[in-house]
Design a protein around this motif. Structure first.
Motif, PDB file in Angstrom:
ATOM      1  N   VAL A 113       0.858  -1.185   0.000  1.00 18.75           N
ATOM      2  CA  VAL A 113       0.000   0.000   0.000  1.00 18.75           C
ATOM      3  C   VAL A 113       0.894   1.234   0.000  1.00 18.75           C
ATOM      4  O   VAL A 113       1.845   1.328   0.789  1.00 18.75           O
ATOM      5  CB  VAL A 113      -0.934   0.019   1.227  1.00 18.75           C
ATOM      6  N   ALA A 114       0.595   2.171  -0.901  1.00 16.84           N
ATOM      7  CA  ALA A 114       1.328   3.433  -0.973  1.00 16.84           C
ATOM      8  C   ALA A 114       0.338   4.583  -0.850  1.00 16.84           C
ATOM      9  O   ALA A 114      -0.756   4.535  -1.417  1.00 16.84           O
ATOM     10  CB  ALA A 114       2.091   3.530  -2.290  1.00 16.84           C
ATOM     11  N   VAL A 115       0.732   5.596  -0.102  1.00 15.83           N
ATOM     12  CA  VAL A 115      -0.079   6.805   0.050  1.00 15.83           C
ATOM     13  C   VAL A 115       0.750   7.945  -0.510  1.00 15.83           C
ATOM     14  O   VAL A 115       1.775   8.329   0.057  1.00 15.83           O
ATOM     15  CB  VAL A 115      -0.446   7.062   1.521  1.00 15.83           C
ATOM     16  N   VAL A 116       0.321   8.475  -1.649  1.00 19.35           N
ATOM     17  CA  VAL A 116       1.128   9.425  -2.404  1.00 19.35           C
ATOM     18  C   VAL A 116       0.402  10.759  -2.508  1.00 19.35           C
ATOM     19  O   VAL A 116      -0.842  10.818  -2.462  1.00 19.35           O
ATOM     20  CB  VAL A 116       1.431   8.845  -3.811  1.00 19.35           C
ATOM     21  N   ASP A 117       1.155  11.822  -2.642  1.00 14.69           N
ATOM     22  CA  ASP A 117       0.584  13.163  -2.813  1.00 14.69           C
ATOM     23  C   ASP A 117      -0.407  13.146  -3.977  1.00 14.69           C
ATOM     24  O   ASP A 117      -0.127  12.602  -5.051  1.00 14.69           O
ATOM     25  CB  ASP A 117       1.723  14.144  -3.107  1.00 14.69           C
ATOM     26  N   ALA A 118      -1.565  13.761  -3.776  1.00 18.15           N
ATOM     27  CA  ALA A 118      -2.618  13.742  -4.799  1.00 18.15           C
ATOM     28  C   ALA A 118      -2.178  14.408  -6.096  1.00 18.15           C
ATOM     29  O   ALA A 118      -2.736  14.131  -7.163  1.00 18.15           O
ATOM     30  CB  ALA A 118      -3.883  14.420  -4.256  1.00 18.15           C
ATOM     31  N   SER A 119      -1.155  15.268  -6.020  1.00 18.52           N
ATOM     32  CA  SER A 119      -0.688  15.948  -7.236  1.00 18.52           C
ATOM     33  C   SER A 119       0.257  15.081  -8.064  1.00 18.52           C
ATOM     34  O   SER A 119       0.579  15.420  -9.204  1.00 18.52           O
ATOM     35  CB  SER A 119       0.014  17.256  -6.871  1.00 18.52           C
ATOM     36  N   VAL A 120       0.711  13.983  -7.501  1.00 15.69           N
ATOM     37  CA  VAL A 120       1.628  13.078  -8.210  1.00 15.69           C
ATOM     38  C   VAL A 120       0.825  12.176  -9.145  1.00 15.69           C
ATOM     39  O   VAL A 120      -0.279  11.736  -8.808  1.00 15.69           O
ATOM     40  CB  VAL A 120       2.434  12.227  -7.201  1.00 15.69           C
ATOM     41  N   ASP A 121       1.376  11.886 -10.311  1.00 12.79           N
ATOM     42  CA  ASP A 121       0.732  10.991 -11.276  1.00 12.79           C
ATOM     43  C   ASP A 121       0.814   9.551 -10.752  1.00 12.79           C
ATOM     44  O   ASP A 121       1.865   8.910 -10.834  1.00 12.79           O
ATOM     45  CB  ASP A 121       1.432  11.099 -12.637  1.00 12.79           C
ATOM     46  N   ALA A 122      -0.290   9.060 -10.185  1.00 12.96           N
ATOM     47  CA  ALA A 122      -0.294   7.737  -9.561  1.00 12.96           C
ATOM     48  C   ALA A 122       0.005   6.634 -10.576  1.00 12.96           C
ATOM     49  O   ALA A 122       0.687   5.654 -10.260  1.00 12.96           O
ATOM     50  CB  ALA A 122      -1.640   7.486  -8.885  1.00 12.96           C
ATOM     51  N   GLN A 123      -0.503   6.773 -11.791  1.00  7.14           N
ATOM     52  CA  GLN A 123      -0.247   5.747 -12.807  1.00  7.14           C
ATOM     53  C   GLN A 123       1.226   5.683 -13.157  1.00  7.14           C
ATOM     54  O   GLN A 123       1.769   4.608 -13.418  1.00  7.14           O
ATOM     55  CB  GLN A 123      -1.081   6.020 -14.062  1.00  7.14           C
ATOM     56  N   ARG A 124       1.898   6.822 -13.151  1.00  6.13           N
ATOM     57  CA  ARG A 124       3.331   6.830 -13.441  1.00  6.13           C
ATOM     58  C   ARG A 124       4.110   6.121 -12.336  1.00  6.13           C
ATOM     59  O   ARG A 124       5.068   5.397 -12.607  1.00  6.13           O
ATOM     60  CB  ARG A 124       3.806   8.279 -13.579  1.00  6.13           C
ATOM     61  N   VAL A 125       3.715   6.344 -11.083  1.00  8.97           N
ATOM     62  CA  VAL A 125       4.355   5.634  -9.966  1.00  8.97           C
ATOM     63  C   VAL A 125       4.173   4.127 -10.136  1.00  8.97           C
ATOM     64  O   VAL A 125       5.119   3.355  -9.964  1.00  8.97           O
ATOM     65  CB  VAL A 125       3.769   6.097  -8.615  1.00  8.97           C
ATOM     66  N   ALA A 126       2.958   3.714 -10.483  1.00  6.38           N
ATOM     67  CA  ALA A 126       2.681   2.285 -10.658  1.00  6.38           C
ATOM     68  C   ALA A 126       3.505   1.697 -11.804  1.00  6.38           C
ATOM     69  O   ALA A 126       4.043   0.584 -11.690  1.00  6.38           O
ATOM     70  CB  ALA A 126       1.188   2.065 -10.913  1.00  6.38           C
ATOM     71  N   ARG A 127       3.622   2.428 -12.898  1.00  2.00           N
ATOM     72  CA  ARG A 127       4.427   1.939 -14.029  1.00  2.00           C
ATOM     73  C   ARG A 127       5.896   1.827 -13.654  1.00  2.00           C
ATOM     74  O   ARG A 127       6.578   0.876 -14.038  1.00  2.00           O
ATOM     75  CB  ARG A 127       4.261   2.873 -15.228  1.00  2.00           C
ATOM     76  N   ASP A 128       6.374   2.803 -12.902  1.00  2.00           N
ATOM     77  CA  ASP A 128       7.771   2.796 -12.464  1.00  2.00           C
ATOM     78  C   ASP A 128       8.043   1.558 -11.600  1.00  2.00           C
ATOM     79  O   ASP A 128       9.039   0.850 -11.791  1.00  2.00           O
ATOM     80  CB  ASP A 128       8.065   4.076 -11.683  1.00  2.00           C
TER      81      ASP A 128
END
Length: 531
Positions: free
Chosen positions: A359-374
């Motif tokens: 589980v990751a809790v990331v800043d709402a301004s960050v592109d969540a899909q990009r984090v997942a792809r990374d």
């Protein structure tokens, strides 16, 4: 940069003296080098005396072979081949007495020795082999003893570093001081964890390692040496040494191996600390996501202690392993991949591994899909496995995190049902599938599909899948025949014929809105995997 792998020693390290140093002992003061000057740096670790013609069966690498030529007195022509045969077997040099059994060495033999860099030594006639054996072996043993003493002192110094609580930085600094070289500790991905030495040499080592990447091996070349760091059966990286002057010796490798052992202790200790910290982080985040962590103030304070900011608007991501592979190994790698991705995209974001998910809790301004792809890219590089990711709606603060976690978890599981392993789905994209996923009685769903679609519910007839596709597009276009024909690349009359056939199988759905709703739901259920 480096040759093939050289594993850490498993027994006594054997050291010797060079041929040039052998010529410096007092008993060989009058000895003469006939040929092979390029080989004076060859290492002598043992001595042997040639007493039989078939000496090649008895020689060993790094030997200095002594002879009077007696075994070859009747076959002097074999001297021409002797140098190449000895060089091929890794001998250090050949020392011979002339005059008694062999008057002179063939010119061919001398030329071959020069060409191969194989030292040929002319021994003085008044020196006995026993004197040479005694003095050279004494020098070798003294050298061995000195090397072992140096290695033991280095080992004690390195162990003291660990006992004093030092880390990889202190270990590399100690080794750099002991060997007067630049030293770096490199992880399995090729990243430099710690380095010590003159700044300009450290920069050169960084540059060499960046070119080499994570694929470098352990070993030694002129100016560079590396040994693996292994702990618990796992390869954790390497200890790399660099000397611009090219002065890394074989004995230095032994000290590097001891440094690698100590580094393995440091890594193991840090892993244990990290495991405890990870457990505390995971337990706290689990309490937050299940609403058991207390007040918003208490949550914020504990989150800050872990370096997390949960008071800002955030998005929750859940990465759940797809059901395949060695779950324990893949779960560990999944946590590592997501932790690294979060460090790159949001250093104040929270990330923790649970039993089957991360589980990751990331800043709402960050592109969540990009984090997942990374994270998926990093995970795929190391493991032949996949995971599905779900993303929640934006969450205004810690008190709404349980709701966001439920959304992300639902998106991960429904996304896998819709798109298969490796899916990335946002909660807002689920639509009616959110409702369908709540039906636990899958037998009832199957019955609904069979009752609504009839024979179209199966692929018993090869045409069924094609007819279902036609029906789906018709429903998506709200029965717009022209648009459906365009999407499916059908002639208008062909599509009219198919609509007639579908109505004979399913009923008058073009006139019955309730039947169209049922058909739409049935097609959605068929799309959901695992039902």
């Amino acid at each position: 940069m480096e040759p093939p792998v050289r594993l850490a020693s498993t027994g006594t390290i054997i050291h010797g003296v060079s041929v040039g140093e052998v010529l410096g002992v007092s008993t060989l003061a009058d000895a003469k080098l006939i040929a092979g000057e390029r080989g004076l740096d060859r290492i002598v670790q043992r001595l042997n005396v040639m007493e039989v013609p078939d000496i090649l069966s008895w020689v060993k690498p790094h030997e200095l072979l002594l002879t009077t030529g007696y075994p070859l007195r009747n076959t002097p022509q074999s001297l021409g081949r002797l140098v190449a045969d000895l060089d091929e077997r890794g001998l250090a040099a050949l020392a011979i007495k002339l005059g008694r059994y062999v008057d002179e060495l063939p010119e061919e033999m001398v030329e071959q020795a020069d060409r191969l860099g194989f030292p040929l030594i002319l021994l003085p006639n008044d020196v006995g082999f026993d004197d040479i054996l005694n003095q050279v072996l004494t020098d070798i043993l003294n050298r061995q003893a000195a090397v072992l003493v140096r290695a033991e002192e280095a080992h004690r110094a390195l162990v003291q570093v660990v006992l004093a609580g030092g880390g990889l930085g202190e270990v590399t600094a100690e080794v750099a001081g002991l060997l007067d070289v630049t030293v770096a500790a490199v992880d399995g991905a090729g990243r430099v964890l710690a380095a010590a030495g003159p700044p300009e040499h450290v920069a050169g080592l960084h540059e060499a390692l960046s070119r080499e990447g994570a694929k470098g091996t352990a070993g030694r070349t002129a100016g560079f040496a590396a040994v693996p760091v292994v702990a618990g059966g796992h390869h954790h990286g390497r200890i790399v040494a660099h000397s611009p002057a090219g002065t890394i010796r074989e004995s230095d490798i032994g000290i590097l191996e001891r440094a690698a052992t100590v580094a393995a202790l440091v890594v193991t200790r840090q892993d244990a600390v990290n495991a405890v910290e990870s457990k505390y982080r995971a337990d706290f985040l689990r309490d937050v996501l299940t609403g058991r962590a207390g007040t918003a103030e208490r949550i914020a304070a504990r989150a800050r202690a872990f370096g997390w900011d949960l008071q800002r608007p955030v998005t929750v991501l859940v990465a759940e392993l797809d059901p395949e592979g060695d779950e324990r190994v893949t779960q560990d790698r999944l946590v590592t991949s997501w932790t690294a991705a979060m460090r790159r995209h949001d250093q104040r974001g929270a990330v923790a591994g649970f039993s089957h998910e991360v589980v990751a809790v990331v800043d709402a301004s960050v592109d969540a899909q990009r984090v997942a792809r990374d994270a998926a890219t990093s995970f795929a590089d190391a493991m032949p496995a996949t995971f599905s990711t779900g993303t929640s709606r934006s969450c205004p603060g810690a008190e709404r995190l349980p709701e966001a976690y439920a959304q992300a978890l639902k998106a991960a599981r429904v996304g896998r049902q819709l798109h298969g392993p490796g899916a990335v789905a946002h909660f807002d994209q689920l639509g009616v599938y959110r409702l369908l996923s709540l039906v636990n009685d899958t037998a009832e769903l199957h019955a609904f599909v069979r009752e609504t679609l009839g024979s179209l519910a199966t692929d018993a007839d090869g045409e069924n899948a094609d007819l279902r596709r036609t029906l789906q597009v018709l429903l998506e276009t709200n029965l717009n025949v022209a648009e459906t024909a365009r999407r499916l690349h059908f002639h208008y009359n062909t599509l009219r014929y198919r609509i007639g056939k579908l109505e004979r199988m399913l009923g008058n759905f073009t006139e019955d809105p309730h039947l169209r709703l049922n058909l739409t739901l049935a097609l959605h259920v068929l799309r959901m995997r695992g039902i």
